[in-house]
Design a protein around this motif. Structure first.
Motif, mmCIF file in Angstrom:
data_model
loop_
_atom_site.group_PDB
_atom_site.id
_atom_site.type_symbol
_atom_site.label_atom_id
_atom_site.label_comp_id
_atom_site.label_asym_id
_atom_site.label_seq_id
_atom_site.Cartn_x
_atom_site.Cartn_y
_atom_site.Cartn_z
ATOM 1 N N ALA A 101 0.845 -1.191 0.000
ATOM 2 C CA ALA A 101 0.000 0.000 0.000
ATOM 3 C C ALA A 101 0.878 1.236 0.000
ATOM 4 C CB ALA A 101 -0.907 0.009 1.232
ATOM 5 N N VAL A 102 0.398 2.284 -0.680
ATOM 6 C CA VAL A 102 1.121 3.556 -0.706
ATOM 7 C C VAL A 102 0.138 4.708 -0.544
ATOM 8 C CG1 VAL A 102 3.007 2.676 -2.127
ATOM 9 C CG2 VAL A 102 1.039 3.729 -3.247
ATOM 10 N N THR A 103 0.579 5.700 0.234
ATOM 11 C CA THR A 103 -0.185 6.934 0.398
ATOM 12 C C THR A 103 0.820 8.055 0.614
ATOM 13 O OG1 THR A 103 -1.934 8.061 1.652
ATOM 14 C CG2 THR A 103 -0.574 6.472 2.885
ATOM 15 N N GLY A 104 0.670 9.144 -0.125
ATOM 16 C CA GLY A 104 1.685 10.179 -0.014
ATOM 17 C C GLY A 104 1.273 11.503 -0.620
ATOM 18 N N VAL A 105 2.234 12.432 -0.601
ATOM 19 C CA VAL A 105 2.061 13.765 -1.177
ATOM 20 C C VAL A 105 2.954 13.823 -2.411
ATOM 21 C CG1 VAL A 105 2.209 16.245 -0.793
ATOM 22 C CG2 VAL A 105 1.683 14.729 1.130
ATOM 23 N N ALA A 106 2.355 13.606 -3.573
ATOM 24 C CA ALA A 106 3.140 13.604 -4.802
ATOM 25 C C ALA A 106 3.502 15.019 -5.236
ATOM 26 C CB ALA A 106 2.381 12.881 -5.908
ATOM 27 N N GLY A 107 2.678 15.981 -4.892
ATOM 28 C CA GLY A 107 2.939 17.368 -5.245
ATOM 29 C C GLY A 107 2.086 17.788 -6.431
ATOM 30 N N PRO A 108 2.169 19.042 -6.766
ATOM 31 C CA PRO A 108 2.978 20.048 -6.059
ATOM 32 C C PRO A 108 2.342 20.438 -4.738
ATOM 33 C CG PRO A 108 1.733 21.093 -7.812
ATOM 34 C CD PRO A 108 1.447 19.607 -7.904
ATOM 35 N N GLY A 109 3.130 20.992 -3.914
ATOM 36 C CA GLY A 109 2.628 21.460 -2.620
ATOM 37 C C GLY A 109 2.974 20.519 -1.505
ATOM 38 N N GLY A 110 2.226 20.615 -0.461
ATOM 39 C CA GLY A 110 2.501 19.896 0.767
ATOM 40 C C GLY A 110 2.459 20.902 1.905
ATOM 41 N N SER A 111 2.952 20.498 3.046
ATOM 42 C CA SER A 111 2.965 21.386 4.210
ATOM 43 C C SER A 111 4.215 21.081 5.026
ATOM 44 C CB SER A 111 1.707 21.157 5.058
ATOM 45 O OG SER A 111 1.739 19.862 5.628
ATOM 46 N N ASP A 112 4.429 21.863 6.060
ATOM 47 C CA ASP A 112 5.553 21.579 6.947
ATOM 48 C C ASP A 112 5.396 20.195 7.573
ATOM 49 O OD1 ASP A 112 6.733 23.999 6.396
ATOM 50 O OD2 ASP A 112 5.903 25.010 8.163
ATOM 51 N N ALA A 113 4.167 19.851 7.937
ATOM 52 C CA ALA A 113 3.904 18.568 8.583
ATOM 53 C C ALA A 113 3.929 17.414 7.580
ATOM 54 C CB ALA A 113 2.554 18.603 9.297
ATOM 55 N N LYS A 114 3.488 17.641 6.361
ATOM 56 C CA LYS A 114 3.427 16.611 5.311
ATOM 57 C C LYS A 114 4.010 17.210 4.027
ATOM 58 C CE LYS A 114 0.891 13.879 7.956
ATOM 59 N NZ LYS A 114 -0.088 12.873 8.000
ATOM 60 N N PRO A 115 5.336 17.207 3.910
ATOM 61 C CA PRO A 115 5.961 17.854 2.757
ATOM 62 C C PRO A 115 5.792 17.068 1.454
ATOM 63 C CG PRO A 115 7.621 16.769 4.089
ATOM 64 C CD PRO A 115 6.318 16.651 4.835
ATOM 65 N N GLU A 116 5.911 17.788 0.370
ATOM 66 C CA GLU A 116 5.902 17.159 -0.945
ATOM 67 C C GLU A 116 6.993 16.094 -1.005
ATOM 68 O OE1 GLU A 116 6.923 18.390 -5.537
ATOM 69 O OE2 GLU A 116 6.051 19.918 -4.231
ATOM 70 N N GLY A 117 6.642 14.957 -1.544
ATOM 71 C CA GLY A 117 7.601 13.875 -1.677
ATOM 72 C C GLY A 117 7.575 12.867 -0.545
ATOM 73 N N ARG A 118 6.760 13.101 0.475
ATOM 74 C CA ARG A 118 6.640 12.122 1.564
ATOM 75 C C ARG A 118 5.657 11.035 1.142
ATOM 76 N NH1 ARG A 118 5.558 14.091 7.452
ATOM 77 N NH2 ARG A 118 7.791 14.473 7.201
ATOM 78 N N VAL A 119 6.107 9.778 1.227
ATOM 79 C CA VAL A 119 5.242 8.646 0.896
ATOM 80 C C VAL A 119 5.368 7.607 1.997
ATOM 81 C CG1 VAL A 119 4.691 6.849 -0.790
ATOM 82 C CG2 VAL A 119 5.536 9.066 -1.581
ATOM 83 N N CYS A 120 4.218 7.131 2.450
ATOM 84 C CA CYS A 120 4.162 6.076 3.466
ATOM 85 C C CYS A 120 3.783 4.773 2.778
ATOM 86 C CB CYS A 120 3.143 6.431 4.547
ATOM 87 S SG CYS A 120 3.538 7.976 5.399
ATOM 88 N N PHE A 121 4.496 3.725 3.150
ATOM 89 C CA PHE A 121 4.329 2.403 2.550
ATOM 90 C C PHE A 121 3.866 1.418 3.612
ATOM 91 C CE2 PHE A 121 7.421 4.622 0.037
ATOM 92 C CZ PHE A 121 7.235 4.191 -1.262
ATOM 93 N N GLY A 122 3.039 0.470 3.200
ATOM 94 C CA GLY A 122 2.649 -0.648 4.049
ATOM 95 C C GLY A 122 2.840 -1.933 3.264
ATOM 96 N N LEU A 123 3.335 -2.957 3.926
ATOM 97 C CA LEU A 123 3.507 -4.262 3.301
ATOM 98 C C LEU A 123 2.920 -5.305 4.237
ATOM 99 C CD1 LEU A 123 4.749 -5.924 0.926
ATOM 100 C CD2 LEU A 123 6.717 -6.256 2.426
ATOM 101 N N ALA A 124 1.837 -5.928 3.793
ATOM 102 C CA ALA A 124 1.156 -6.957 4.590
ATOM 103 C C ALA A 124 1.375 -8.315 3.934
ATOM 104 C CB ALA A 124 -0.339 -6.652 4.678
ATOM 105 N N ARG A 125 1.694 -9.314 4.785
ATOM 106 C CA ARG A 125 1.882 -10.682 4.292
ATOM 107 C C ARG A 125 1.196 -11.634 5.252
ATOM 108 N NH1 ARG A 125 7.988 -12.003 3.752
ATOM 109 N NH2 ARG A 125 8.207 -10.777 5.636
ATOM 110 N N ILE A 126 0.616 -12.655 4.700
ATOM 111 C CA ILE A 126 0.006 -13.677 5.541
ATOM 112 C C ILE A 126 1.087 -14.270 6.434
ATOM 113 C CG2 ILE A 126 -1.073 -15.961 5.529
ATOM 114 C CD1 ILE A 126 -2.536 -15.107 2.962
ATOM 115 N N GLY A 127 0.808 -14.330 7.727
ATOM 116 C CA GLY A 127 1.726 -14.935 8.674
ATOM 117 C C GLY A 127 2.847 -14.035 9.164
#
Length: 163
Positions: A101-127
């Motif tokens: 999973a991916v969720t982020g700020v691709a831009g343009p823009g962003g904020s001090d708290a969530k700047p442009e280019g920040r992406v959060c990743f999740g990786l889920a696997r059985i077990g």
């Protein structure tokens, strides 16, 4: 069509997943389906690719992936907490053995708290416990942030199958 490096990564991932008998799902926000696109650019991807969910809006994250609205309210859509729930939701709502999973700020823009280019990743696997991480790609432009996100997501999947 995905970039040549992404095609190489995706082909390697396809081989690893096929050898492991592993099916993959994606849950994408800022990439809008580009990870699924990179995987399905290749012939034979139906052997390993189960589904891709593009959940760009918060409502889609909640209704399609089961992300808790309180998590979005408390941490924001661009957070490891949301990425974790997106990955878990994609895994539990699919026939896949692993989900990215991916969720982020691709831009343009962003904020001090969530700047442009920040992406959060999740990786889920059985077990396995769900893995999350945040990458700061920087203000490199929307197209480049999205491309870097695809490459990193493919690398996460490869690393999980290589371990």
């Amino acid at each position: 069509m995905s970039a040549p490096d992404d095609q190489t990564r995706a082909a390697h991932l396809l081989d690893l997943a096929r050898a492991a008998g592993c099916r993959i799902a994606t849950a994408e926000s800022c990439t809008g389906g580009l990870i699924a696109g990179a995987l399905t650019d290749l012939p034979g991807s139906s052997d390993i690719f189960d589904r891709g969910l593009v959940t760009y809006s918060n409502t889609a994250k909640e209704s399609l992936l089961g992300v808790d609205p309180d998590t979005i309210r408390l941490f924001g859509a661009v957070s490891e907490e949301v990425a974790l729930q997106m990955a878990d939701g994609a895994l539990s709502r699919s026939d896949a053995d692993m989900a990215v999973a991916v969720t982020g700020v691709a831009g343009p823009g962003g904020s001090d708290a969530k700047p442009e280019g920040r992406v959060c990743f999740g990786l889920a696997r059985i077990g396995h416990a769900t893995h999350t991480e945040t990458v700061e790609f920087g203000a490199i432009g929307r197209r480049h942030v999205r491309a870097a996100t695809v490459a990193h997501a493919l690398e996460l999947l490869i690393a999980a199958l290589d371990s």
